[in-house]
Design a protein around this motif. Structure first.
Motif, PDB file in Angstrom:
ATOM      1  N   MET A 110      39.623  23.829  86.853  1.00 23.74           N
ATOM      2  CA  MET A 110      40.245  24.941  86.129  1.00 23.74           C
ATOM      3  C   MET A 110      39.473  25.408  84.916  1.00 23.74           C
ATOM      4  SD  MET A 110      44.319  24.816  85.909  1.00 23.74           S
ATOM      5  CE  MET A 110      44.426  23.157  85.378  1.00 23.74           C
ATOM      6  N   ASP A 111      39.457  26.729  84.771  1.00 24.96           N
ATOM      7  CA  ASP A 111      38.989  27.353  83.544  1.00 24.96           C
ATOM      8  C   ASP A 111      40.117  27.197  82.515  1.00 24.96           C
ATOM      9  OD1 ASP A 111      37.547  28.848  81.733  1.00 24.96           O
ATOM     10  OD2 ASP A 111      37.952  30.771  82.681  1.00 24.96           O
ATOM     11  N   ILE A 112      39.842  27.463  81.244  1.00 19.47           N
ATOM     12  CA  ILE A 112      40.910  27.387  80.236  1.00 19.47           C
ATOM     13  C   ILE A 112      41.517  28.756  79.978  1.00 19.47           C
ATOM     14  CG2 ILE A 112      41.407  26.990  77.788  1.00 19.47           C
ATOM     15  CD1 ILE A 112      39.642  24.559  77.890  1.00 19.47           C
ATOM     16  N   GLU A 113      40.671  29.712  79.567  1.00 23.16           N
ATOM     17  CA  GLU A 113      41.212  31.012  79.162  1.00 23.16           C
ATOM     18  C   GLU A 113      41.409  31.899  80.385  1.00 23.16           C
ATOM     19  OE1 GLU A 113      39.171  32.636  75.782  1.00 23.16           O
ATOM     20  OE2 GLU A 113      39.852  30.978  74.524  1.00 23.16           O
ATOM     21  N   MET A 114      42.657  31.896  80.894  1.00 23.29           N
ATOM     22  CA  MET A 114      43.011  32.690  82.073  1.00 23.29           C
ATOM     23  C   MET A 114      44.304  33.440  81.781  1.00 23.29           C
ATOM     24  SD  MET A 114      42.253  30.187  85.331  1.00 23.29           S
ATOM     25  CE  MET A 114      43.284  28.834  84.802  1.00 23.29           C
ATOM     26  N   PRO A 115      44.545  34.545  82.492  1.00 20.45           N
ATOM     27  CA  PRO A 115      45.791  35.291  82.266  1.00 20.45           C
ATOM     28  C   PRO A 115      47.026  34.543  82.768  1.00 20.45           C
ATOM     29  CG  PRO A 115      44.517  36.267  84.061  1.00 20.45           C
ATOM     30  CD  PRO A 115      43.677  35.178  83.474  1.00 20.45           C
ATOM     31  N   ILE A 116      48.193  35.027  82.365  1.00 25.69           N
ATOM     32  CA  ILE A 116      49.523  34.518  82.736  1.00 25.69           C
ATOM     33  C   ILE A 116      49.767  33.110  82.183  1.00 25.69           C
ATOM     34  CG2 ILE A 116      51.233  34.108  84.558  1.00 25.69           C
ATOM     35  CD1 ILE A 116      49.689  36.206  86.243  1.00 25.69           C
ATOM     36  N   LYS A 117      48.917  32.167  82.566  1.00 27.20           N
ATOM     37  CA  LYS A 117      49.044  30.800  82.058  1.00 27.20           C
ATOM     38  C   LYS A 117      47.643  30.228  81.885  1.00 27.20           C
ATOM     39  CE  LYS A 117      52.577  28.471  83.393  1.00 27.20           C
ATOM     40  NZ  LYS A 117      53.496  27.998  84.429  1.00 27.20           N
TER      41      LYS A 117
ATOM     42  N   GLY B 109      44.570  27.425  81.446  1.00 30.72           N
ATOM     43  CA  GLY B 109      44.267  26.201  82.174  1.00 30.72           C
ATOM     44  C   GLY B 109      44.888  24.970  81.524  1.00 30.72           C
ATOM     45  N   LEU B 110      44.977  24.978  80.189  1.00 34.73           N
ATOM     46  CA  LEU B 110      45.568  23.827  79.496  1.00 34.73           C
ATOM     47  C   LEU B 110      47.078  23.780  79.712  1.00 34.73           C
ATOM     48  CD1 LEU B 110      43.482  23.832  76.196  1.00 34.73           C
ATOM     49  CD2 LEU B 110      43.336  22.202  78.074  1.00 34.73           C
TER      50      LEU B 110
ATOM     51  N   GLY C   9      41.904  26.175  98.220  1.00 31.47           N
ATOM     52  CA  GLY C   9      42.688  27.206  97.534  1.00 31.47           C
ATOM     53  C   GLY C   9      41.940  27.774  96.343  1.00 31.47           C
ATOM     54  N   ARG C  10      42.150  29.071  96.087  1.00 30.91           N
ATOM     55  CA  ARG C  10      41.532  29.730  94.932  1.00 30.91           C
ATOM     56  C   ARG C  10      42.604  30.472  94.158  1.00 30.91           C
ATOM     57  NH1 ARG C  10      36.328  32.898  97.484  1.00 30.91           N
ATOM     58  NH2 ARG C  10      35.647  31.296  98.947  1.00 30.91           N
ATOM     59  N   ALA C  11      42.567  30.355  92.835  1.00 27.26           N
ATOM     60  CA  ALA C  11      43.549  31.034  91.987  1.00 27.26           C
ATOM     61  C   ALA C  11      42.826  31.803  90.887  1.00 27.26           C
ATOM     62  CB  ALA C  11      44.491  30.011  91.375  1.00 27.26           C
ATOM     63  N   ASN C  12      43.440  32.923  90.439  1.00 25.15           N
ATOM     64  CA  ASN C  12      42.859  33.718  89.354  1.00 25.15           C
ATOM     65  C   ASN C  12      43.548  33.470  88.017  1.00 25.15           C
ATOM     66  OD1 ASN C  12      42.636  36.045  91.865  1.00 25.15           O
ATOM     67  ND2 ASN C  12      40.813  35.399  90.764  1.00 25.15           N
ATOM     68  N   ASN C  13      44.590  32.630  88.014  1.00 22.18           N
ATOM     69  CA  ASN C  13      45.289  32.319  86.761  1.00 22.18           C
ATOM     70  C   ASN C  13      45.957  30.949  86.875  1.00 22.18           C
ATOM     71  OD1 ASN C  13      48.160  32.632  87.731  1.00 22.18           O
ATOM     72  ND2 ASN C  13      47.369  34.673  88.203  1.00 22.18           N
ATOM     73  N   GLY C  14      46.414  30.442  85.738  1.00 20.77           N
ATOM     74  CA  GLY C  14      46.996  29.104  85.697  1.00 20.77           C
ATOM     75  C   GLY C  14      48.270  28.956  86.513  1.00 20.77           C
TER      76      GLY C  14
END
Length: 199
Positions: free
Chosen positions: A53-60, A62-63, A31-36
């Motif tokens: 997971m990256d941390i700084e992503m839109p909507i939600k 990573g943290l 699976g691939r996601a563009n946001n948390g």
């Protein structure tokens, strides 16, 4: 086979990571996601072994997503550009199993995934040094004042919101500047952001 979900908002990097990990004989990106938020949904739906997971992503962020997935049976590896002590502290509290920086070689990421699957925790050395070097010096109340300042609120608005007098707000501000070793509110916000201490 280690089943993996990747969450990364930069599409090119997301594609590259997925392709490189798919080349590993014992790994499969499912699976691939563009946001948390999408990452949380994919983990619930597919129940992978690992979520990178990256941390700084839109909507939600990573943290936020990691905190939300604490009850899921998935191991989380944070992969980020930012070596910030505040981020690292939050990641540890969220129970992440790994925390690597994006300039790490892909072999290191693959090895980290295997180590995490074997029950180990892997954190980039720079983060451990930084994370244990400096803690957020502000109390919860001081942090609340600084967060309202960062939102653009003035002294009167802050005093109304926190049910304290304007004089008390000014006292808090001078304590905050003193503790952070900065000269004004703008510098305080900048310093706090750079450390990753804003929630």
């Amino acid at each position: 086979m280690i089943r993996i979900v990747i969450a990364e908002d930069q599409r090119m990097l997301l594609g590259a990571l997925a392709s490189l990990l798919d080349l590993e004989e014992d790994m499969e990106v499912i699976g691939r996601a563009n946001n948390g938020e999408d990452a949380v949904n994919l983990v619930r739906e597919h129940q992978p072994d690992i979520c990178i997971m990256d941390i700084e992503m839109p909507i939600k962020s990573g943290l936020d997503a990691a905190e939300e997935m604490k009850d899921q049976d998935v191991k989380i590896v944070i992969l980020t550009t930012f070596a910030r002590s505040g981020y690292f502290e939050r990641a540890l509290k969220a129970g992440v199993s790994g925390y690597l920086l994006k300039d790490s070689p892909i072999e290191e990421l693959a090895q980290t995934i295997r180590s995490v699957m074997a029950g180990r925790r892997i954190y980039a050395a720079e983060l451990v040094d930084e994370g244990y070097g400096e803690k957020n010096p502000l109390t919860e109340r001081e942090k609340a004042v600084l967060e309202l300042i960062a939102e653009g609120k003035n002294t009167k608005e802050i005093s109304n919101e926190l049910y304290i007098t304007a004089g008390t707000v000014r006292n808090y501000v001078s304590v905050i500047l003193d503790k952070l070793g900065v000269g004004n509110r703008i510098e305080a916000i900048k310093h706090f952001k750079e450390k990753g201490w804003f929630k």
